[in-house]
Design an enzyme around this catalytic site. Structure first.
Site: not given
Lengths: 436, 436
Positions: B129, B373, B398
């Protein structure tokens, strides 16, 4: 002449101030989609660099290039806080190379958006000396904005721990040696004489008048006098150009040869040394006296940079060079910086931020170097890959290739300029082929 | 657990303060000269990332690697100004990604100098991320310190002008569609129903009780309720893991399928939607009521980053996605940021600083992405060169590849992890061959 607004601090949000940075545009030769030649301004008024940097305009017609000279923050007219810019660390603290690179990155982004015909223009950064370091670094840190760089006399290795601090003095000595074999020996022998004179009132008086100093020397001034002379010889080597030039000061062609002639032909060592000093400071005959407290270049702002992140150690041992033995003393240096500026150097930061000697992940940078130039000691002298190309120019001083062409240019420099243009041509083709 | 001192402001000298940044070391498997696996911490307490990131320790034995988890400034225990860190822009303004990268660069330099057997260790950055973005960027900006990076779910293209703001919503909708074909349609039809209920007192009462909200809804709260639900579905897609996990909240395996089951099987649209919301917030049955004002992740510090440099526009049109039509409104966003934090976003800075879409000058980065995601919309989905390798993992949410191995992992993720390890092995060989 244009000004554009940019952040005082690009990397934090604690300070929201903006200021106007100056740049000069010459689009005489620009053709739609042609390249942008972008001079990454260094420690001085940008107009001085325009005068001393002929290469960009000389190459522009061949490429249909737009030429930009961008001023470095805190120099010339690009003052973040106007007359208060030098007031205290809170105002002066934003004078760093990383902030300057961000200024240039913002300007390039802006130019490609706003300048007619420049949306797809490849940008090439040019610079000499500290400006050459900036040219190399902007390609390293912002390669999406800069297709390639010509970094002349870019001493990106002149940092603590990655280059021997004596190397600089060796090159300076070699340059004097090449001008007149007996010259370094005479300079070397001058230090003891000066030292002895400094011990008596009559000697100090003698030194004051021989060097025609503005202020009468005291014993306390002796280290400053030595420092001033050491720097004088180093600067001489730096600007040993093959024709009369006015870079830092007006000088005749091959000034080291001229200085050495005065030194070697004079029976008295000190008279010769003093004559060479007067040549440097008073070639035009208009200087009433010599001021040993005046910095050679960059002025206050550069002194500050040299006290913060641009820590480039230089030392001498008095044996392998023509200087007195002067070790590099970081803690004394740090004290002096704190005394003067209320800041402490961060001596290792530049190596962390700018990759030390391990720049192999970079690409498309030409490193050009004159072999007379003491700064070449901290430069990239060997090619590191197909696209990290080093050029060493024989008989050339500090970034001679960037200066306007002159009939007296040595063949090495003429060849280097042609090679530089050909490499840029190749990079433009690669840029177009990649559809960028 | 170790702390090391670093500058609050690496890029200027206006602020000389230093602070202690936390990092965790695990050298259980480390062999002299082995690599350092370095997690570039993102928006949260670093211990949370240790728990949710199994890959580094699982790969460490094969490589004899040291594992480091470094905390991001202004999160966890790494507070530049202790309890005053969030006091005002003057204290909070140093919360930026560029400063965090410099913290990590300083730490890596330090580790290689001080950790026994690590002087010649190649360093590999890992992150997911925003941490994945940092992992990519540290290789781009400091390649002399980082031999390569695994950047999972790194949405480095999710910036204004370089990715369509609707793309995110499309992926989220697709993830719901794949879990149950009728699910996005039901969610889409919920917005009008909610809107209608919001117009009457009885309707507001009804919404309050259906969603078991902590505070009674008023008409003024309606935009916040919609926003909260929009984000809920987006987050569901984000963490649609194949086994029960506790990443942002405890949830069953394949939570989108579970949520869609509740939504599709319920005759009443709104009851289904409310049941899915309660599943998210109260899977363990310990939450008394649902609070629509609580942020989903990152807390205050991330809100600040999202208001300054991390401007990642997300919008929806209500036609090609299952959300209401919500345009991206920079000026309203900027006003809200100023209201809350007394700072204005610099929406274009990240593209200037981090190269926009033109990252071809970079090397040695793996970009891994889960196709469930929504953030993958702003990620690097196609390999750009031999050493900029994109991996798309089917049926993965994710940064699933970074999470600890699990029997329920889809084959794509098992394959991706093996590929990642093999690429790192290759980079280590190249590093050693280059004699770095």
């Amino acid at each position: 002449i244009v000004f554009y607004p940019t952040q005082v601090d690009h990397f934090s949000f604690a300070n929201p101030d903006t200021f106007l940075l100056r740049y000069l545009v010459n689009d005489t030769y620009f053709k739609d989609g042609g390249p942008i030649f972008f001079y990454t301004g260094n420690e001085g008024d940008i107009e001085g660099f325009v005068k001393n940097t002929g290469l960009l305009m000389e190459m522009a017609p061949r490429f249909g290039a737009m030429v930009i000279f961008a001023e470095h923050r805190y120099y010339g007219q690009s003052m973040p806080y106007g007359e208060e810019s030098f007031k205290d660390p809170a105002h002066l603290g934003y004078l760093t190379s990383t902030q300057a690179l961000a200024d240039f990155a913002v300007l390039i982004t802006r130019l490609r958006k706003t300048a007619s015909g420049a949306a797809n223009s490849p940008v090439f950064a040019f610079g000499g000396s500290y400006g050459g370091m900036l040219a190399a670094w902007i390609r390293m840190k912002y390669p999406h904005l800069v297709a390639g760089s010509l970094a002349s006399a870019a001493s990106i290795f002149q940092y603590p721990g990655i280059t021997d601090c004596e190397a600089y003095s060796h090159v300076a000595t070699r340059t004097f040696q090449r001008s007149a074999a007996g010259c370094p020996g005479r300079i070397r022998s001058s230090w003891d004489i000066i030292d002895d004179l400094g011990k008596t009132g009559a000697g100090l008086q003698n030194l004051t008048s021989m060097f025609r100093l503005c202020e009468r020397l005291t014993a306390d001034d002796m280290p400053a006098l030595v420092d001033w002379l050491v720097n004088l010889w180093m600067i001489y080597a730096l600007i040993d150009y093959p024709y009369p030039a006015n870079f830092l000061t007006p000088l005749p062609a091959w000034p080291v040869k001229e200085a050495c002639h005065l030194i070697v032909s004079n029976e008295d060592v000190l008279s010769g040394v003093a004559a060479a000093a007067k040549l440097y400071f008073n070639y035009t005959g208009q200087t009433a006296c010599l001021d040993i407290s005046k910095p050679y270049y960059g002025g206050l702002a550069w002194q500050y940079q040299a006290c913060t992140e641009q820590i480039e150690p230089i030392c001498s041992d008095g044996v392998n060079d023509m200087f007195p033995a002067i070790p590099w003393d970081l803690s004394a240096f740090s004290e002096a910086c704190y005394e003067r500026w209320k800041v402490r150097p961060r001596p290792h930061w530049a190596v962390t931020e700018y990759w030390g000697r391990n720049i192999s992940a970079a690409s498309n940078i030409i490193f050009s170097n004159g072999d007379l130039d003491p700064w070449s000691a901290g430069c990239v002298l060997k090619s590191l890959s197909d696209s990290l190309v080093a050029i060493v120019m024989e008989d050339a001083a500090h970034h001679l290739d960037l200066r306007p062409s002159n009939p007296a240019d040595p063949p090495s420099v003429i060849k280097a300029r042609a090679q530089e243009a050909d490499i840029i041509e190749k990079w433009i083709q690669e840029y177009r082929a990649a559809g960028l």
